[in-house]
Design a protein around this motif. Sequence first.
Motif, PDB file in Angstrom:
ATOM      1  N   UNK A   1      -2.747  -2.635   1.867  1.00  0.00           N
ATOM      2  CA  UNK A   1      -2.564  -1.210   1.620  1.00  0.00           C
ATOM      3  C   UNK A   1      -1.713  -0.586   2.724  1.00  0.00           C
ATOM      4  N   UNK A   2      -0.814   0.292   2.316  1.00  0.00           N
ATOM      5  CA  UNK A   2       0.005   1.040   3.258  1.00  0.00           C
ATOM      6  C   UNK A   2      -0.765   2.285   3.685  1.00  0.00           C
ATOM      7  N   UNK A   3      -0.774   2.569   4.965  1.00  0.00           N
ATOM      8  CA  UNK A   3      -1.435   3.761   5.488  1.00  0.00           C
ATOM      9  C   UNK A   3      -0.352   4.767   5.845  1.00  0.00           C
TER      10      UNK A   3
ATOM     11  N   UNK B   1      -1.067  16.559  -1.822  1.00  0.00           N
ATOM     12  CA  UNK B   1      -0.887  16.812  -3.250  1.00  0.00           C
ATOM     13  C   UNK B   1      -0.948  15.541  -4.102  1.00  0.00           C
ATOM     14  N   UNK B   2      -0.861  14.372  -3.474  1.00  0.00           N
ATOM     15  CA  UNK B   2      -0.817  13.114  -4.216  1.00  0.00           C
ATOM     16  C   UNK B   2      -2.215  12.679  -4.652  1.00  0.00           C
ATOM     17  N   UNK B   3      -2.265  11.977  -5.779  1.00  0.00           N
ATOM     18  CA  UNK B   3      -3.521  11.422  -6.279  1.00  0.00           C
ATOM     19  C   UNK B   3      -3.436   9.904  -6.150  1.00  0.00           C
ATOM     20  N   UNK B   4      -3.869   9.384  -5.021  1.00  0.00           N
ATOM     21  CA  UNK B   4      -3.792   7.952  -4.758  1.00  0.00           C
ATOM     22  C   UNK B   4      -5.140   7.260  -4.950  1.00  0.00           C
TER      23      UNK B   4
ATOM     24  N   UNK C   1       0.744  -2.345  -9.628  1.00  0.00           N
ATOM     25  CA  UNK C   1      -0.556  -1.709  -9.453  1.00  0.00           C
ATOM     26  C   UNK C   1      -0.432  -0.236  -9.799  1.00  0.00           C
ATOM     27  N   UNK C   2      -1.553   0.437  -9.945  1.00  0.00           N
ATOM     28  CA  UNK C   2      -1.539   1.871 -10.211  1.00  0.00           C
ATOM     29  C   UNK C   2      -1.083   2.659  -9.000  1.00  0.00           C
ATOM     30  N   UNK C   3      -1.180   2.078  -7.838  1.00  0.00           N
ATOM     31  CA  UNK C   3      -0.846   2.755  -6.589  1.00  0.00           C
ATOM     32  C   UNK C   3       0.265   1.970  -5.898  1.00  0.00           C
ATOM     33  N   UNK C   4       1.431   2.581  -5.725  1.00  0.00           N
ATOM     34  CA  UNK C   4       2.552   1.890  -5.092  1.00  0.00           C
ATOM     35  C   UNK C   4       2.325   1.626  -3.616  1.00  0.00           C
ATOM     36  N   UNK C   5       1.232   2.150  -3.043  1.00  0.00           N
ATOM     37  CA  UNK C   5       0.918   1.891  -1.637  1.00  0.00           C
ATOM     38  C   UNK C   5       0.012   0.678  -1.479  1.00  0.00           C
ATOM     39  N   UNK C   6      -0.271  -0.044  -2.544  1.00  0.00           N
ATOM     40  CA  UNK C   6      -1.195  -1.175  -2.481  1.00  0.00           C
ATOM     41  C   UNK C   6      -0.618  -2.361  -3.242  1.00  0.00           C
ATOM     42  N   UNK C   7      -0.912  -3.566  -2.782  1.00  0.00           N
ATOM     43  CA  UNK C   7      -0.537  -4.763  -3.524  1.00  0.00           C
ATOM     44  C   UNK C   7      -1.598  -5.843  -3.314  1.00  0.00           C
ATOM     45  N   UNK C   8      -1.651  -6.762  -4.240  1.00  0.00           N
ATOM     46  CA  UNK C   8      -2.541  -7.911  -4.139  1.00  0.00           C
ATOM     47  C   UNK C   8      -1.666  -9.140  -3.911  1.00  0.00           C
ATOM     48  N   UNK C   9      -1.993  -9.924  -2.905  1.00  0.00           N
ATOM     49  CA  UNK C   9      -1.242 -11.139  -2.591  1.00  0.00           C
ATOM     50  C   UNK C   9      -2.233 -12.279  -2.421  1.00  0.00           C
TER      51      UNK C   9
END
Length: 56
Positions: free
Chosen positions: A27-29, A43-46, A5-13
Amino acid sequence: MKGWTNDDRMMIACCNDGTRPVIFKIERVDIPENDEEKEWLEKQNFHNFAEDAYIG
């Protein structure tokens, strides 16, 4: 899941039930524990947008 995914804090299962499939967005919080982590997170663009989605 890195790179899926574009965001390493998210996945689809998904559940592998063929008759009643269920798709999950996980999603990781991030909760900063100190000022250094808080500054890094700011500073991150999530951000993810619909136009960024892979549609096949």
